[in-house]
Design an enzyme around this catalytic site. Structure first.
Site, PDB file in Angstrom:
ATOM      1  N   ARG A  58       0.803  -1.221   0.000  1.00 43.54           N
ATOM      2  CA  ARG A  58       0.000   0.000   0.000  1.00 43.54           C
ATOM      3  C   ARG A  58       0.836   1.271   0.000  1.00 43.54           C
ATOM      4  O   ARG A  58       0.306   2.361  -0.248  1.00 43.54           O
ATOM      5  CB  ARG A  58      -1.005  -0.041   1.156  1.00 43.54           C
ATOM      6  CG  ARG A  58      -2.177  -0.960   0.835  1.00 43.54           C
ATOM      7  CD  ARG A  58      -3.109  -1.121   1.994  1.00 43.54           C
ATOM      8  NE  ARG A  58      -2.715  -2.190   2.874  1.00 43.54           N
ATOM      9  CZ  ARG A  58      -2.833  -2.169   4.201  1.00 43.54           C
ATOM     10  NH1 ARG A  58      -3.317  -1.114   4.793  1.00 43.54           N
ATOM     11  NH2 ARG A  58      -2.454  -3.203   4.914  1.00 43.54           N
ATOM     12  N   GLU A  95       4.017  -9.208  15.361  1.00 43.75           N
ATOM     13  CA  GLU A  95       3.332  -9.620  16.589  1.00 43.75           C
ATOM     14  C   GLU A  95       3.460 -11.129  16.788  1.00 43.75           C
ATOM     15  O   GLU A  95       3.695 -11.607  17.877  1.00 43.75           O
ATOM     16  CB  GLU A  95       1.855  -9.248  16.491  1.00 43.75           C
ATOM     17  CG  GLU A  95       1.491  -8.082  17.369  1.00 43.75           C
ATOM     18  CD  GLU A  95       0.040  -7.692  17.189  1.00 43.75           C
ATOM     19  OE1 GLU A  95      -0.336  -7.342  16.062  1.00 43.75           O
ATOM     20  OE2 GLU A  95      -0.691  -7.764  18.186  1.00 43.75           O
TER      21      GLU A  95
END
Ligand SMILES: O=P(O)(O)OC[C@H]1O[C@H](OP(=O)(O)OP(=O)(O)O)[C@H](O)[C@@H]1O
Ligand SMILES: Nc1ncnc2[nH]cnc12
Length: 170
Positions: A58, A95
């Site tokens: 993006r 994460e």
């Protein structure tokens, strides 16, 4: 300009518990697309920039628009195995697990002034890894520039004092 009106929250995408900031609704509006690109440019327009580095995928949306406005080149940082020539790689913590980014070794010359751009600054892990690649090639990072900053994730703190600009904060 209230850009937030043009960003759609998608709950539990791509995983349970994540509120995904969907910018396709901003991109599809010609007036708002143009305003957002201009405001991202305003953050950095007084600087001489040689290369705008966009992060897959993006970061490829506004990155080339900014490069054209700044009269700079555009350079992609990509996920592994996508760039065809010699690359530098960095592997970083997510994460859960790890991820890798790659940059063509000949895409930035030592001393070139670089703008790093991505759509979202979340935990900052992606941008931090990108900064490592750019600096390894001798690029001078002038600004890290984001459309959206998820401030509650403190990503800015990971960027070790680099100048950070973001258009929309949550
Ligand atoms: O600050 P962080 O926690 O590292 O997260 C930010 C990154 O996450 C998203 O990319 P994603 O990995 O979803 O890839 P995409 O742009 O290809 O959709 C976003 O476009 C940033 O690149
Ligand atoms: N919540 C989120 N929405 C959109 N892109 C993201 N990248 C990382 N976190 C995100």
């Amino acid at each position: 300009m209230d850009f937030k009106k043009y960003i759609r929250d998608i709950h539990d995408f791509p995983k349970q518990g994540i509120v995904f900031k969907d910018i396709t609704t901003l991109l599809s509006n010609p007036e708002i697309l143009n305003k957002a690109a201009n405001e991202l440019y305003e953050f950095v327009k007084t600087e001489k920039i040689d290369k705008v580095i966009g992060l897959e995928s993006r970061g490829f949306l506004f990155g080339p628009l900014l490069a054209a406005k700044l009269n700079a080149g555009f350079v992609p940082i990509r996920k592994p195995g996508k760039l065809p020539h010699d690359v530098l790689s960095v592997t970083y913590e997510l994460e859960y697990g790890t991820d890798t980014l790659e940059l063509h070794k000949d895409s930035i010359l030592p001393g070139e002034r670089v703008l790093l751009h991505d759509d979202v600054l979340a935990t900052g892990g992606t941008a931090k890894a990108a900064l490592e690649l750019i600096r390894e090639l001798g690029g001078e990072v002038v600004q890290c520039n984001f459309l959206i900053e998820l401030g509650f994730l403190n990503g800015r703190e990971k960027l070790n004092g680099a100048a950070v600009a973001s258009l929309i904060q949550y």
